[in-house]
Structure formats: structure tokens, C-alpha cells
Design a protein around this motif. Structure first.
Motif, PDB file in Angstrom:
ATOM      1  N   SER A  45      -0.286  -2.578   3.375  1.00  0.00           N
ATOM      2  CA  SER A  45       1.109  -2.826   3.729  1.00  0.00           C
ATOM      3  C   SER A  45       1.184  -3.173   5.208  1.00  0.00           C
ATOM      4  CB  SER A  45       1.976  -1.589   3.471  1.00  0.00           C
ATOM      5  OG  SER A  45       1.972  -1.219   2.117  1.00  0.00           O
ATOM      6  N   SER A  46       2.184  -3.948   5.573  1.00  0.00           N
ATOM      7  CA  SER A  46       2.429  -4.248   6.988  1.00  0.00           C
ATOM      8  C   SER A  46       3.757  -4.975   7.089  1.00  0.00           C
ATOM      9  CB  SER A  46       1.318  -5.132   7.575  1.00  0.00           C
ATOM     10  OG  SER A  46       1.493  -6.490   7.198  1.00  0.00           O
ATOM     11  N   PRO A  47       4.341  -4.993   8.284  1.00  0.00           N
ATOM     12  CA  PRO A  47       5.513  -5.856   8.484  1.00  0.00           C
ATOM     13  C   PRO A  47       5.092  -7.318   8.342  1.00  0.00           C
ATOM     14  CG  PRO A  47       5.252  -4.294  10.295  1.00  0.00           C
ATOM     15  CD  PRO A  47       3.993  -4.248   9.507  1.00  0.00           C
ATOM     16  N   ASP A  68       5.045  -3.281  -0.256  1.00  0.00           N
ATOM     17  CA  ASP A  68       5.735  -2.595   0.832  1.00  0.00           C
ATOM     18  C   ASP A  68       5.673  -1.081   0.647  1.00  0.00           C
ATOM     19  OD1 ASP A  68       7.595  -1.940  -1.141  1.00  0.00           O
ATOM     20  OD2 ASP A  68       9.140  -3.293  -0.402  1.00  0.00           O
ATOM     21  N   TRP A  69       6.296  -0.358   1.558  1.00  0.00           N
ATOM     22  CA  TRP A  69       6.187   1.105   1.552  1.00  0.00           C
ATOM     23  C   TRP A  69       6.865   1.733   0.334  1.00  0.00           C
ATOM     24  CZ3 TRP A  69      10.451   4.339   1.712  1.00  0.00           C
ATOM     25  CH2 TRP A  69      11.668   3.761   2.045  1.00  0.00           C
ATOM     26  N   GLN A  70       7.905   1.072  -0.193  1.00  0.00           N
ATOM     27  CA  GLN A  70       8.578   1.623  -1.365  1.00  0.00           C
ATOM     28  C   GLN A  70       7.692   1.541  -2.601  1.00  0.00           C
ATOM     29  OE1 GLN A  70      11.993  -0.952  -0.678  1.00  0.00           O
ATOM     30  NE2 GLN A  70      13.324   0.834  -0.531  1.00  0.00           N
ATOM     31  N   PHE A  88      -2.012   0.982   6.260  1.00  0.00           N
ATOM     32  CA  PHE A  88      -0.890   0.307   6.915  1.00  0.00           C
ATOM     33  C   PHE A  88      -1.409  -0.447   8.135  1.00  0.00           C
ATOM     34  CE2 PHE A  88       3.061  -0.165   9.318  1.00  0.00           C
ATOM     35  CZ  PHE A  88       3.954  -0.494   8.300  1.00  0.00           C
ATOM     36  N   ARG A 109      13.730  -5.899  10.114  1.00  0.00           N
ATOM     37  CA  ARG A 109      13.110  -5.259   8.961  1.00  0.00           C
ATOM     38  C   ARG A 109      11.745  -4.672   9.337  1.00  0.00           C
ATOM     39  NH1 ARG A 109      11.689  -7.995   3.042  1.00  0.00           N
ATOM     40  NH2 ARG A 109      10.837  -6.093   2.115  1.00  0.00           N
ATOM     41  N   GLU A 145      10.232  -0.969   8.614  1.00  0.00           N
ATOM     42  CA  GLU A 145       8.991  -0.761   7.865  1.00  0.00           C
ATOM     43  C   GLU A 145       7.987   0.054   8.664  1.00  0.00           C
ATOM     44  OE1 GLU A 145       8.035  -4.827   7.111  1.00  0.00           O
ATOM     45  OE2 GLU A 145       8.919  -4.808   5.107  1.00  0.00           O
ATOM     46  N   HIS A 158       7.717   3.890   8.595  1.00  0.00           N
ATOM     47  CA  HIS A 158       7.095   4.585   7.454  1.00  0.00           C
ATOM     48  C   HIS A 158       5.572   4.669   7.590  1.00  0.00           C
ATOM     49  CE1 HIS A 158      10.859   4.724   5.200  1.00  0.00           C
ATOM     50  NE2 HIS A 158      11.069   3.480   5.591  1.00  0.00           N
ATOM     51  N   TRP A 159       5.047   4.448   8.785  1.00  0.00           N
ATOM     52  CA  TRP A 159       3.601   4.448   9.003  1.00  0.00           C
ATOM     53  C   TRP A 159       2.935   5.763   8.590  1.00  0.00           C
ATOM     54  CZ3 TRP A 159       1.381   8.122  12.138  1.00  0.00           C
ATOM     55  CH2 TRP A 159       2.264   8.875  12.941  1.00  0.00           C
TER      56      TRP A 159
END
Length: 225
Positions: free
Chosen positions: A30-32, A122-124, A141, A171, A175, A178-179
Motif C-alpha cells: 500500500s502507498s499514497p 489501500d488501507w481499508q 506500507f 488523500r 492514507e 494509517h502507516w
């Protein structure tokens, strides 16, 4: 892999430890947007054996050049809803009027065969996967070195308007917050260094004792009197 009791001890001991059968893992990146997860994911798929991209189910129409079962599992909304009701997804969501989900059955088959499955989510989605399959999940992440550098990368793409970039930056900060929901956090200051670190994480996680399902038979042979 349970080894043959008729083979010689010398031959057994000369085998590399990674020749033993292991259970695959669900490797999440995951990442921005703009921090580099897609680049890292593509390199993992191209350069590392025994890892494949997760194939999601979706209700959106197939696009030209796409292949059912390779790009997505294309299903009707009725079928998707049935799968939701039957708890056949690790995670799912409705996005822009279409539905997307990660089917359990095929991934479980891959994991049992020792195949790792890569997720670019993503984090969700990560939270949902972790809640359903905690022991099989590894969460990574990727952070940008700074927000200024992230903005520079987004502008450098030349594909988005200033308004879209501003929205992506807003955004991204949400995001990044949530690291701490991840097992590993890697700063992507240099893509080669970042890729090397992510690959090291994958290799180490593959060697976890609990995933080395062939160890029981192997050690039993070593300790047999």
C-alpha cells in the motif's frame, strides 16, 4: 516437501532449505498515489519467482484486450451479490457504481501450493484482508521521502490537472496516517533501494517457521534414530 526416506542423508542435507514445501503468503503493498507501490509491484512480478497478482472479481464490463480470469473475474451483479451473501470474498467494495472483490477459493488454492499472492490495495482493503486471513497476510506500507517530493512526482506525471493533484495530495495525507496498521514501513527515496528492501521482506517472510510446512517431515527424518 516430505522427503523420501530412501534417499541418503548427505543428499537430503545438501538440499537448499527453500526446497522444502511452504505455504504461500498474501503480500500487501500500500502507498499514497505517487509513492511507488505500482512500480515495486511490477518489478516483484517480473523478477521474483512464485508470486502472482491477485485477480479480483468485478461487475464492470470487460474492456478491449482484457482476459477473463487474468485481468479480472468478470461476473454479473447478481452473481457478485450471491458471492457476498455466501461469504466468498476476503474483501469487497462498491466503487463508482461497480463492485470489486477478492475471491477466497482461488487464493486459498494458490497459498496451499506455495504460491504467494500480491495485493496492490489501500488501507481499508488491507484491514479487511487482515481480519479474514491474519496468519497468511504480510502488510507493507511505502512512504514518500517528503510531501514535497510526492507532489513533484505527481506533477511530473503530466497526466492530472492541478485540482486532481491537490485532491491526491489531500488523500495521501489521510492514507499516510494509517502507516501504523502495517507490519513493515519502507521509505521510497530511491526506487532501487526500496525494491531491494521490499524483496528482503518477502524472502524473510517466506522463511518463517510457521510457513515452512515441509519442515515437520524433514526434521523427523533428521532426528530419526
Amino acid at each position: 516437501m516430505a522427503h523420501d526416506a530412501s534417499s541418503s542423508p548427505a543428499a537430503d542435507l545438501s538440499r537448499p532449505s527453500d526446497a522444502l514445501h511452504r505455504r504461500g503468503l498474501m503480500f500487501i503493498l500500500s502507498s499514497p498515489s505517487g509513492a511507488g507501490k505500482t512500480t515495486i509491484a511490477r518489478r516483484l512480478l517480473a523478477e521474483v519467482p512464485d508470486i502472482a497478482m491477485s485477480v479480483s472479481a468485478t461487475t464492470r464490463p470487460m474492456r478491449p484486450g482484457e482476459v477473463d480470469g487474468k485481468d479480472y473475474h468478470f461476473v454479473s451483479q447478481d452473481e457478485f451479490d450471491r458471492m457476498v451473501e455466501a461469504n466468498e470474498f476476503y474483501e469487497w467494495a462498491h466503487v463508482f457504481g461497480k463492485s470489486y472483490g477478492t475471491p477466497k477459493a482461488h487464493i486459498r488454492t494458490q497459498l496451499k501450493a506455495g504460491q504467494d499472492v500480491l495485493f496492490d490495495i489501500d488501507w481499508q482493503g488491507t484491514q479487511q484482508l487482515y481480519q479474514k486471513a491474519q496468519a497468511d497476510v504480510v502488510r507493507v506500507f511505502i512512504l514518500p521521502p517528503s510531501l514535497a517530493e510526492l507532489n513533484r512526482r505527481l506533477v511530473g506525471r503530466g497526466t492530472d490537472s492541478a485540482e486532481v493533484i491537490a485532491a491526491r495530495m489531500a488523500r495521501a495525507q489521510a492514507e499516510i496516517s494509517h502507516w501504523d496498521g502495517y507490519d513493515y514501513v519502507v521509505v521510497n527515496d530511491d526506487v532501487e533501494t526500496c525494491f531491494a528492501k521490499v524483496q528482503q521482506i518477502l524472502e524473510a517472510e517466506r522463511m518463517r517457521r510457521t510457513r515452512q510446512t515441509g519442515l515437520i517431515d524433514f526434521v523427523r527424518e533428521l532426528t530419526r534414530s
